[in-house]
Motif scaffolding. Structure first.
Motif, PDB file in Angstrom:
ATOM      1  N   ALA A  16       0.829  -1.209   0.000  1.00  0.00           N
ATOM      2  CA  ALA A  16       0.000   0.000   0.000  1.00  0.00           C
ATOM      3  C   ALA A  16       0.860   1.254   0.000  1.00  0.00           C
ATOM      4  CB  ALA A  16      -0.920  -0.005   1.218  1.00  0.00           C
ATOM      5  N   GLU A  17       1.984   1.203   0.699  1.00  0.00           N
ATOM      6  CA  GLU A  17       2.873   2.363   0.758  1.00  0.00           C
ATOM      7  C   GLU A  17       3.404   2.719  -0.627  1.00  0.00           C
ATOM      8  OE1 GLU A  17       7.119   3.566   2.852  1.00  0.00           O
ATOM      9  OE2 GLU A  17       5.832   2.079   3.812  1.00  0.00           O
ATOM     10  N   LEU A  18       3.744   1.715  -1.405  1.00  0.00           N
ATOM     11  CA  LEU A  18       4.238   1.954  -2.762  1.00  0.00           C
ATOM     12  C   LEU A  18       3.090   2.209  -3.725  1.00  0.00           C
ATOM     13  CD1 LEU A  18       6.601   1.976  -4.815  1.00  0.00           C
ATOM     14  CD2 LEU A  18       6.265  -0.507  -5.045  1.00  0.00           C
ATOM     15  N   GLY A  19       1.980   1.508  -3.517  1.00  0.00           N
ATOM     16  CA  GLY A  19       0.863   1.520  -4.449  1.00  0.00           C
ATOM     17  C   GLY A  19       0.743   0.162  -5.102  1.00  0.00           C
ATOM     18  N   LEU A  20      -0.473  -0.338  -5.180  1.00  0.00           N
ATOM     19  CA  LEU A  20      -0.702  -1.699  -5.668  1.00  0.00           C
ATOM     20  C   LEU A  20      -0.186  -1.889  -7.083  1.00  0.00           C
ATOM     21  CD1 LEU A  20      -1.973  -4.491  -5.220  1.00  0.00           C
ATOM     22  CD2 LEU A  20      -4.163  -3.523  -5.970  1.00  0.00           C
ATOM     23  N   ALA A  21      -0.511  -0.989  -7.988  1.00  0.00           N
ATOM     24  CA  ALA A  21      -0.081  -1.150  -9.383  1.00  0.00           C
ATOM     25  C   ALA A  21       1.431  -1.101  -9.498  1.00  0.00           C
ATOM     26  CB  ALA A  21      -0.725  -0.066 -10.252  1.00  0.00           C
ATOM     27  N   ALA A  22       2.062  -0.182  -8.752  1.00  0.00           N
ATOM     28  CA  ALA A  22       3.524  -0.066  -8.816  1.00  0.00           C
ATOM     29  C   ALA A  22       4.193  -1.303  -8.234  1.00  0.00           C
ATOM     30  CB  ALA A  22       3.977   1.190  -8.078  1.00  0.00           C
ATOM     31  N   ALA A  23       3.630  -1.862  -7.163  1.00  0.00           N
ATOM     32  CA  ALA A  23       4.194  -3.071  -6.573  1.00  0.00           C
ATOM     33  C   ALA A  23       4.103  -4.245  -7.546  1.00  0.00           C
ATOM     34  CB  ALA A  23       3.474  -3.398  -5.274  1.00  0.00           C
ATOM     35  N   ALA A  24       2.947  -4.399  -8.167  1.00  0.00           N
ATOM     36  CA  ALA A  24       2.787  -5.476  -9.143  1.00  0.00           C
ATOM     37  C   ALA A  24       3.751  -5.307 -10.308  1.00  0.00           C
ATOM     38  CB  ALA A  24       1.342  -5.510  -9.646  1.00  0.00           C
ATOM     39  N   ALA A  25       3.935  -4.078 -10.746  1.00  0.00           N
ATOM     40  CA  ALA A  25       4.854  -3.821 -11.862  1.00  0.00           C
ATOM     41  C   ALA A  25       6.290  -4.113 -11.471  1.00  0.00           C
ATOM     42  CB  ALA A  25       4.711  -2.364 -12.310  1.00  0.00           C
ATOM     43  N   ALA A  26       6.670  -3.788 -10.234  1.00  0.00           N
ATOM     44  CA  ALA A  26       8.037  -4.042  -9.781  1.00  0.00           C
ATOM     45  C   ALA A  26       8.342  -5.534  -9.757  1.00  0.00           C
ATOM     46  CB  ALA A  26       8.247  -3.438  -8.397  1.00  0.00           C
ATOM     47  N   VAL A  27       7.384  -6.321  -9.282  1.00  0.00           N
ATOM     48  CA  VAL A  27       7.567  -7.771  -9.239  1.00  0.00           C
ATOM     49  C   VAL A  27       7.691  -8.337 -10.651  1.00  0.00           C
ATOM     50  CG1 VAL A  27       6.504  -9.963  -8.581  1.00  0.00           C
ATOM     51  CG2 VAL A  27       6.416  -8.018  -7.016  1.00  0.00           C
ATOM     52  N   ARG A  28       6.815  -7.885 -11.535  1.00  0.00           N
ATOM     53  CA  ARG A  28       6.856  -8.382 -12.923  1.00  0.00           C
ATOM     54  C   ARG A  28       8.166  -8.004 -13.599  1.00  0.00           C
ATOM     55  NH1 ARG A  28       1.479  -6.473 -13.053  1.00  0.00           N
ATOM     56  NH2 ARG A  28       2.191  -4.602 -14.159  1.00  0.00           N
ATOM     57  N   ALA A  29       8.622  -6.770 -13.393  1.00  0.00           N
ATOM     58  CA  ALA A  29       9.850  -6.309 -14.048  1.00  0.00           C
ATOM     59  C   ALA A  29      11.062  -7.113 -13.605  1.00  0.00           C
ATOM     60  CB  ALA A  29      10.068  -4.826 -13.754  1.00  0.00           C
ATOM     61  N   ALA A  30      11.034  -7.595 -12.366  1.00  0.00           N
ATOM     62  CA  ALA A  30      12.150  -8.387 -11.853  1.00  0.00           C
ATOM     63  C   ALA A  30      12.040  -9.862 -12.216  1.00  0.00           C
ATOM     64  CB  ALA A  30      12.225  -8.243 -10.335  1.00  0.00           C
ATOM     65  N   GLY A  31      10.926 -10.250 -12.806  1.00  0.00           N
ATOM     66  CA  GLY A  31      10.733 -11.645 -13.189  1.00  0.00           C
ATOM     67  C   GLY A  31      10.447 -12.568 -12.013  1.00  0.00           C
ATOM     68  N   LEU A  32       9.904 -12.015 -10.923  1.00  0.00           N
ATOM     69  CA  LEU A  32       9.620 -12.814  -9.739  1.00  0.00           C
ATOM     70  C   LEU A  32       8.160 -13.279  -9.714  1.00  0.00           C
ATOM     71  CD1 LEU A  32      11.343 -10.709  -6.916  1.00  0.00           C
ATOM     72  CD2 LEU A  32      12.341 -12.498  -8.343  1.00  0.00           C
ATOM     73  N   ARG A  33       7.909 -14.278  -8.877  1.00  0.00           N
ATOM     74  CA  ARG A  33       6.552 -14.689  -8.539  1.00  0.00           C
ATOM     75  C   ARG A  33       6.201 -14.130  -7.162  1.00  0.00           C
ATOM     76  NH1 ARG A  33       9.181 -19.380  -9.746  1.00  0.00           N
ATOM     77  NH2 ARG A  33       9.214 -19.990  -7.532  1.00  0.00           N
ATOM     78  N   VAL A  34       4.908 -13.913  -6.925  1.00  0.00           N
ATOM     79  CA  VAL A  34       4.426 -13.575  -5.588  1.00  0.00           C
ATOM     80  C   VAL A  34       3.833 -14.852  -5.002  1.00  0.00           C
ATOM     81  CG1 VAL A  34       2.894 -12.150  -4.200  1.00  0.00           C
ATOM     82  CG2 VAL A  34       3.981 -11.186  -6.240  1.00  0.00           C
ATOM     83  N   SER A  35       4.507 -15.402  -4.015  1.00  0.00           N
ATOM     84  CA  SER A  35       4.090 -16.694  -3.469  1.00  0.00           C
ATOM     85  C   SER A  35       2.859 -16.572  -2.582  1.00  0.00           C
ATOM     86  CB  SER A  35       5.238 -17.334  -2.689  1.00  0.00           C
ATOM     87  OG  SER A  35       5.786 -16.432  -1.749  1.00  0.00           O
ATOM     88  N   SER A  36       2.711 -15.447  -1.899  1.00  0.00           N
ATOM     89  CA  SER A  36       1.519 -15.220  -1.080  1.00  0.00           C
ATOM     90  C   SER A  36       1.446 -13.740  -0.745  1.00  0.00           C
ATOM     91  CB  SER A  36       1.562 -16.040   0.219  1.00  0.00           C
ATOM     92  OG  SER A  36       2.511 -15.488   1.120  1.00  0.00           O
ATOM     93  N   LEU A  37       0.282 -13.352  -0.244  1.00  0.00           N
ATOM     94  CA  LEU A  37       0.110 -12.013   0.306  1.00  0.00           C
ATOM     95  C   LEU A  37      -0.293 -12.161   1.773  1.00  0.00           C
ATOM     96  CD1 LEU A  37      -0.004  -8.920  -0.132  1.00  0.00           C
ATOM     97  CD2 LEU A  37      -2.437  -9.189  -0.637  1.00  0.00           C
ATOM     98  N   CYS A  38       0.397 -11.449   2.641  1.00  0.00           N
ATOM     99  CA  CYS A  38       0.080 -11.401   4.064  1.00  0.00           C
ATOM    100  C   CYS A  38      -0.441 -10.003   4.389  1.00  0.00           C
ATOM    101  CB  CYS A  38       1.320 -11.671   4.915  1.00  0.00           C
ATOM    102  SG  CYS A  38       1.922 -13.378   4.863  1.00  0.00           S
ATOM    103  N   ARG A  39      -1.457  -9.838   5.094  1.00  0.00           N
ATOM    104  CA  ARG A  39      -2.276 -10.899   5.598  1.00  0.00           C
ATOM    105  C   ARG A  39      -3.702 -10.410   5.683  1.00  0.00           C
ATOM    106  NH1 ARG A  39       0.288 -10.335  11.668  1.00  0.00           N
ATOM    107  NH2 ARG A  39      -0.458  -8.206  11.906  1.00  0.00           N
ATOM    108  N   GLY A  40      -4.605 -11.365   5.710  1.00  0.00           N
ATOM    109  CA  GLY A  40      -5.990 -11.089   6.012  1.00  0.00           C
ATOM    110  C   GLY A  40      -6.318 -11.644   7.380  1.00  0.00           C
ATOM    111  N   GLY A  41      -7.606 -11.646   7.719  1.00  0.00           N
ATOM    112  CA  GLY A  41      -8.038 -12.222   8.975  1.00  0.00           C
ATOM    113  C   GLY A  41      -8.470 -11.192   9.994  1.00  0.00           C
ATOM    114  N   PHE A  42      -8.180 -11.481  11.279  1.00  0.00           N
ATOM    115  CA  PHE A  42      -8.563 -10.651  12.426  1.00  0.00           C
ATOM    116  C   PHE A  42     -10.070 -10.364  12.404  1.00  0.00           C
ATOM    117  CE2 PHE A  42      -3.997 -10.025  12.048  1.00  0.00           C
ATOM    118  CZ  PHE A  42      -3.605 -10.272  13.358  1.00  0.00           C
ATOM    119  N   PHE A  43     -10.808 -11.462  12.503  1.00  0.00           N
ATOM    120  CA  PHE A  43     -12.268 -11.421  12.368  1.00  0.00           C
ATOM    121  C   PHE A  43     -13.023 -11.277  13.690  1.00  0.00           C
ATOM    122  CE2 PHE A  43     -10.888 -14.365   8.834  1.00  0.00           C
ATOM    123  CZ  PHE A  43     -11.106 -13.473   7.805  1.00  0.00           C
ATOM    124  N   THR A  44     -12.351 -11.421  14.809  1.00  0.00           N
ATOM    125  CA  THR A  44     -13.051 -11.617  16.079  1.00  0.00           C
ATOM    126  C   THR A  44     -13.283 -10.289  16.806  1.00  0.00           C
ATOM    127  OG1 THR A  44     -10.896 -12.137  17.089  1.00  0.00           O
ATOM    128  CG2 THR A  44     -12.274 -13.978  16.368  1.00  0.00           C
TER     129      THR A  44
END
Length: 277
Positions: A46-74
């Motif tokens: 969020a600090e960088l921006g979602l589109a910019a983060a996705a572009a940075a990962v793609r430009a480096a040829g990396l995969r995103v293995s997971s996103l942390c985190r969701g939850g805290f429902f209680t």
């Protein structure tokens, strides 16, 4: 491809391991150290921006293995609960935009002001049920993570893989799976049979070591693979036998490691990774 090359092809650096780096710096670190995947956290994205983060990962040829985190429902307050549901729906969309197949869930501790652990668990099940349609629509799987019992009061009342699996099995397999995290689960005598039972429900495999003495903040009592007490190969073999062939994330919370030069940390992560197998 050799077995060693195949192993390194599955290595992912969870961003929490180099907590003080932003997304561009963490992505660049992975690229320099030939780590092919990264597990991202929502706050730096969020600090960088979602589109910019996705572009940075793609430009480096990396995969995103997971996103942390969701939850805290209680949440005791209905408005706070609905805000949590809305935030998790946003997280699902973010995971999809980043190309992450898994959103890791830290489901939540006891309801504030209550000691009823059963109530907290029912609230988590209800919340996940509300999120399933969004997860399916975005092609993202919710990864229910069981946390060590020491965190049950404030972070997650789901403390065993078997419990996380029983919860996941109430929903479609394409929408809800489980996270196998060695730090949280290594102590459980039922871990290996529960991994076998999980099969296709394993959505993520995370590793780090359990070290002693525990720090005052128990959350930070994690170390590099090989520095502690966990016997990794039997767990990894069980995960593989269950059918999981995805990325293996190294996720470490440790003040000393966060303060170390990131290149030193990445080099150690890569050097120690074969000990997982």
């Amino acid at each position: 491809m050799s077995d060693r090359e195949a192993q390194f092809g599955r290595l992912s650096l969870n961003q929490a391991t180099v907590k003080r780096l932003g997304v561009p710096e963490a992505v660049d670190l992975c690229a320099r150290h030939e780590i092919p995947a990264i597990g991202l956290w929502r706050e730096p994205v969020a600090e960088l921006g979602l589109a910019a983060a996705a572009a940075a990962v793609r430009a480096a040829g990396l995969r995103v293995s997971s996103l942390c985190r969701g939850g805290f429902f209680t949440h005791a307050d209905p408005e706070a609960r609905q805000a949590a549901i809305a935030d998790n729906k946003a997280a699902i969309a973010e995971a999809a935009a980043l190309g992450a197949g898994t959103l890791v869930l830290v489901s939540g501790g006891l309801v504030p002001g209550r000691r009823d652990i059963g109530l907290a668990r029912r609230m988590i099940e209800d919340a996940i049920g509300e999120l399933v349609p969004d997860a399916q629509a975005h092609g993202v799987r919710l990864g229910v993570e069981a946390l060590h019992p020491v965190f049950a009061a404030d972070r997650c009342v789901i403390t065993r893989l078997g419990e996380a699996l029983d919860l996941a099995l109430r929903f479609p397999a394409d929408a809800v799976g489980v996270v196998v995290d060695t730090y949280h689960l290594w102590w459980d005598a039922a871990l290996l049979p529960d991994i076998e039972r999980a099969g296709e429900r394993i959505a993520s495999y995370q590793v780090c070591d359990w070290i002693l003495p525990l720090p005052a903040d128990t959350l930070l009592g994690r170390g590099h693979v090989g520095d502690g007490y966990i016997d990794f190969p039997p767990v990894t073999a069980a995960v593989a036998a269950a059918g999981y062939a995805g990325d293996i994330e190294v996720e470490i919370f440790n003040e000393a490691i966060w303060s170390a030069p990131p290149d030193e940390t990445a080099a150690t992560v890569r050097k120690r990774f074969p000990l997982v197998f």
